[in-house]
Design an enzyme around this catalytic site. Structure first.
Site, PDB file in Angstrom:
ATOM      1  N   TYR A  57      -5.441   3.763 -32.063  1.00  0.00           N
ATOM      2  CA  TYR A  57      -4.590   3.343 -33.193  1.00  0.00           C
ATOM      3  C   TYR A  57      -5.195   3.790 -34.517  1.00  0.00           C
ATOM      4  CZ  TYR A  57      -2.575  -0.023 -29.796  1.00  0.00           C
ATOM      5  OH  TYR A  57      -2.002  -0.621 -28.712  1.00  0.00           O
ATOM      6  N   HIS A 115      -7.300   1.722 -21.716  1.00  0.00           N
ATOM      7  CA  HIS A 115      -5.956   1.772 -22.307  1.00  0.00           C
ATOM      8  C   HIS A 115      -4.862   2.183 -21.303  1.00  0.00           C
ATOM      9  CE1 HIS A 115      -4.077   2.273 -26.569  1.00  0.00           C
ATOM     10  NE2 HIS A 115      -3.190   1.789 -25.720  1.00  0.00           N
TER      11      HIS A 115
HETATM   12  N1  LIG Z   1      -1.744  -1.345 -24.242  1.00  0.00           N
HETATM   13  C1  LIG Z   1      -0.758  -0.559 -24.576  1.00  0.00           C
HETATM   14  O1  LIG Z   1      -0.527   0.478 -23.937  1.00  0.00           O
HETATM   15  C2  LIG Z   1       0.122  -0.927 -25.739  1.00  0.00           C
HETATM   16  C3  LIG Z   1       1.302  -0.205 -25.976  1.00  0.00           C
HETATM   17  C4  LIG Z   1       2.088  -0.601 -27.067  1.00  0.00           C
HETATM   18  C5  LIG Z   1       1.718  -1.677 -27.856  1.00  0.00           C
HETATM   19  N2  LIG Z   1       0.545  -2.349 -27.611  1.00  0.00           N
HETATM   20  C6  LIG Z   1       0.125  -3.519 -28.439  1.00  0.00           C
HETATM   21  O2  LIG Z   1       1.168  -4.464 -28.473  1.00  0.00           O
HETATM   22  C7  LIG Z   1       1.488  -4.770 -29.833  1.00  0.00           C
HETATM   23  C8  LIG Z   1       2.939  -5.168 -29.988  1.00  0.00           C
HETATM   24  O3  LIG Z   1       3.804  -4.163 -29.535  1.00  0.00           O
HETATM   25  P1  LIG Z   1       4.690  -3.246 -30.515  1.00  0.00           P
HETATM   26  O4  LIG Z   1       4.044  -3.172 -31.850  1.00  0.00           O
HETATM   27  O5  LIG Z   1       4.959  -1.996 -29.774  1.00  0.00           O
HETATM   28  O6  LIG Z   1       6.086  -3.985 -30.564  1.00  0.00           O
HETATM   29  P2  LIG Z   1       6.661  -5.472 -30.817  1.00  0.00           P
HETATM   30  O7  LIG Z   1       5.592  -6.388 -31.239  1.00  0.00           O
HETATM   31  O8  LIG Z   1       7.486  -5.790 -29.620  1.00  0.00           O
HETATM   32  O9  LIG Z   1       7.670  -5.207 -31.997  1.00  0.00           O
HETATM   33  C9  LIG Z   1       7.247  -4.864 -33.290  1.00  0.00           C
HETATM   34  C10 LIG Z   1       8.503  -4.625 -34.115  1.00  0.00           C
HETATM   35  O10 LIG Z   1       9.243  -5.835 -34.194  1.00  0.00           O
HETATM   36  C11 LIG Z   1       9.476  -6.185 -35.549  1.00  0.00           C
HETATM   37  N3  LIG Z   1       9.380  -7.643 -35.608  1.00  0.00           N
HETATM   38  C12 LIG Z   1       8.298  -8.410 -35.367  1.00  0.00           C
HETATM   39  N4  LIG Z   1       8.585  -9.711 -35.478  1.00  0.00           N
HETATM   40  C13 LIG Z   1       9.898  -9.787 -35.818  1.00  0.00           C
HETATM   41  C14 LIG Z   1      10.775 -10.866 -36.087  1.00  0.00           C
HETATM   42  N5  LIG Z   1      10.355 -12.134 -36.014  1.00  0.00           N
HETATM   43  N6  LIG Z   1      12.060 -10.572 -36.421  1.00  0.00           N
HETATM   44  C15 LIG Z   1      12.486  -9.296 -36.497  1.00  0.00           C
HETATM   45  N7  LIG Z   1      11.703  -8.224 -36.245  1.00  0.00           N
HETATM   46  C16 LIG Z   1      10.407  -8.470 -35.908  1.00  0.00           C
HETATM   47  C17 LIG Z   1       8.384  -5.486 -36.325  1.00  0.00           C
HETATM   48  O11 LIG Z   1       8.825  -5.186 -37.626  1.00  0.00           O
HETATM   49  P3  LIG Z   1       8.002  -5.679 -38.929  1.00  0.00           P
HETATM   50  O12 LIG Z   1       6.602  -5.167 -38.771  1.00  0.00           O
HETATM   51  O13 LIG Z   1       8.746  -5.051 -40.047  1.00  0.00           O
HETATM   52  O14 LIG Z   1       8.086  -7.181 -38.923  1.00  0.00           O
HETATM   53  C18 LIG Z   1       8.201  -4.203 -35.523  1.00  0.00           C
HETATM   54  O15 LIG Z   1       9.187  -3.247 -35.877  1.00  0.00           O
HETATM   55  C19 LIG Z   1       1.109  -3.481 -30.560  1.00  0.00           C
HETATM   56  O16 LIG Z   1       1.035  -3.657 -31.958  1.00  0.00           O
HETATM   57  C20 LIG Z   1      -0.181  -3.151 -29.881  1.00  0.00           C
HETATM   58  O17 LIG Z   1      -1.223  -3.959 -30.404  1.00  0.00           O
HETATM   59  C21 LIG Z   1      -0.246  -1.993 -26.549  1.00  0.00           C
END
Ligand SMILES: NC(=O)c1ccc[n+]([C@@H]2O[C@H](COP(=O)([O-])OP(=O)(O)OC[C@H]3O[C@@H](n4cnc5c(N)ncnc54)[C@H](OP(=O)(O)O)[C@@H]3O)[C@@H](O)[C@H]2O)c1
Length: 285
Positions: A57, A115
């Protein structure tokens, strides 16, 4: 939705090595640089005590800076990073863990995860051995994996005798990982949910979830995140907005009925992954 959100106390989950985690964490993907630091400091102030980052990241520096700037002592925060697929070889894995620490300026990570398994390269057991040794040397408190399927996990356990504490996988109502959750639970592995909100895709406008949200006077994201918690998975929502950060943490003053849990569970379908990243085929370096 009620106007006010409040963070009542957040329950804890105990890993197979004794480390305790809050039942909801904070995702940091795309939170980089100075604005990333400010956002992460805000999340800590809001009440998040489990932070999820990764070498790939490119924000371990921002993460460490945010922890130093926050008013919360380092030892009260569970900090996670992840080993990238290009450094699975034993010596490279150890050097990468050390580099992760140098980048963050921290003395140790609480959680360090492989990862992606990248099965075609067949080096994930070697990488796992490096995590086991780094844990022995005190660089990492708890070790786990991401995106590991049952056969990958079985191989780690068989060849090293060490069971991961965590398996972090894509999990949301459109891809509910029913079998993986059962496997993880049977082996004492805690499942963390990445993209728990489906990365804000059409899931956040789902009519079925909206009906449940209206009945509880909660938002759709709150219903989804509460569903994760009741499923026994630990969600890691990312948000750059202080208001949404608080909303996503305010999950412990209501509960979903068995029927509501089942209704949400039925939204899952085999092609429900957000970006078709099946770890049997998809690899990341
Ligand atoms: N291990 C892996 O392979 C892997 C892969 C992907 C992700 N991850 C981890 O998982 C974390 C979360 O996944 P993600 O970032 O892909 O997606 P997510 O948390 O499912 O979604 C994030 C999105 O949702 C929006 N959001 C968040 N809360 C909200 C709410 N209450 N109402 C409306 N919109 C909302 C955010 O916008 P705003 O920021 O504008 O609020 C952003 O666009 C990542 O940040 C990372 O740390 C790990």
């Amino acid at each position: 939705m009620k106007e006010e959100n409040s963070v009542t106390s957040i329950p804890e989950i105990t890993l197979n090595d004794g480390l305790k985690l809050p039942a909801v964490g904070f995702g940091t993907y795309k939170l980089n640089g100075a604005s990333g630091v400010n956002t992460i400091v805000g999340a800590i102030d809001t009440g998040y005590r489990l932070l999820d980052s990764a070498f790939n990241y490119e924000n371990e520096g921002a993460l460490g800076e945010a922890i130093r700037r926050s008013s919360v002592p380092r030892e009260q925060i569970i900090v996670t990073s992840k080993l990238p697929g290009r450094h699975h070889k034993y010596d490279e894995a150890l050097a990468t863990i050390q580099e992760s620490l140098f980048r963050s300026g921290l003395d140790y990570y609480d959680l360090y995860l492989i990862h992606w398994p990248n099965p075609s390269k067949d080096l994930y057991v070697e990488a796992w051995q490096a995590l086991i040794d780094a844990q022995k040397w005190g660089l990492i408190r708890s070790i786990g994996v991401c995106n590991f399927l049952p056969d990958h996990l079985q191989r780690l356990i068989k060849e090293t005798g060490v069971t991961p504490s965590i398996n972090q996988v894509e999990l949301h109502p459109y891809f509910s990982q029913e079998k993986q959750l059962v496997f993880d639970k049977e082996h004492g592995i805690v499942t963390e949910s990445w993209s728990p909100l489906g990365r804000a895709n059409k899931l956040l406008n789902d009519e079925t979830i909206k009906e449940i949200a209206d009945a509880h006077q909660k938002s759709i994201p709150q219903i989804i995140l509460r569903w994760h918690v009741q499923l026994g998975a630990l969600p890691l929502p990312k948000s750059s907005s202080p208001k949404r950060q608080l909303e996503n943490l305010s999950l412990f003053d209501f509960s979903l009925s068995d029927k509501e849990m089942q209704t949400i569970g039925k939204l899952s379908h085999p092609a429900g992954r957000t970006f078709d990243q099946d770890p049997a085929r998809y690899e990341e370096f």
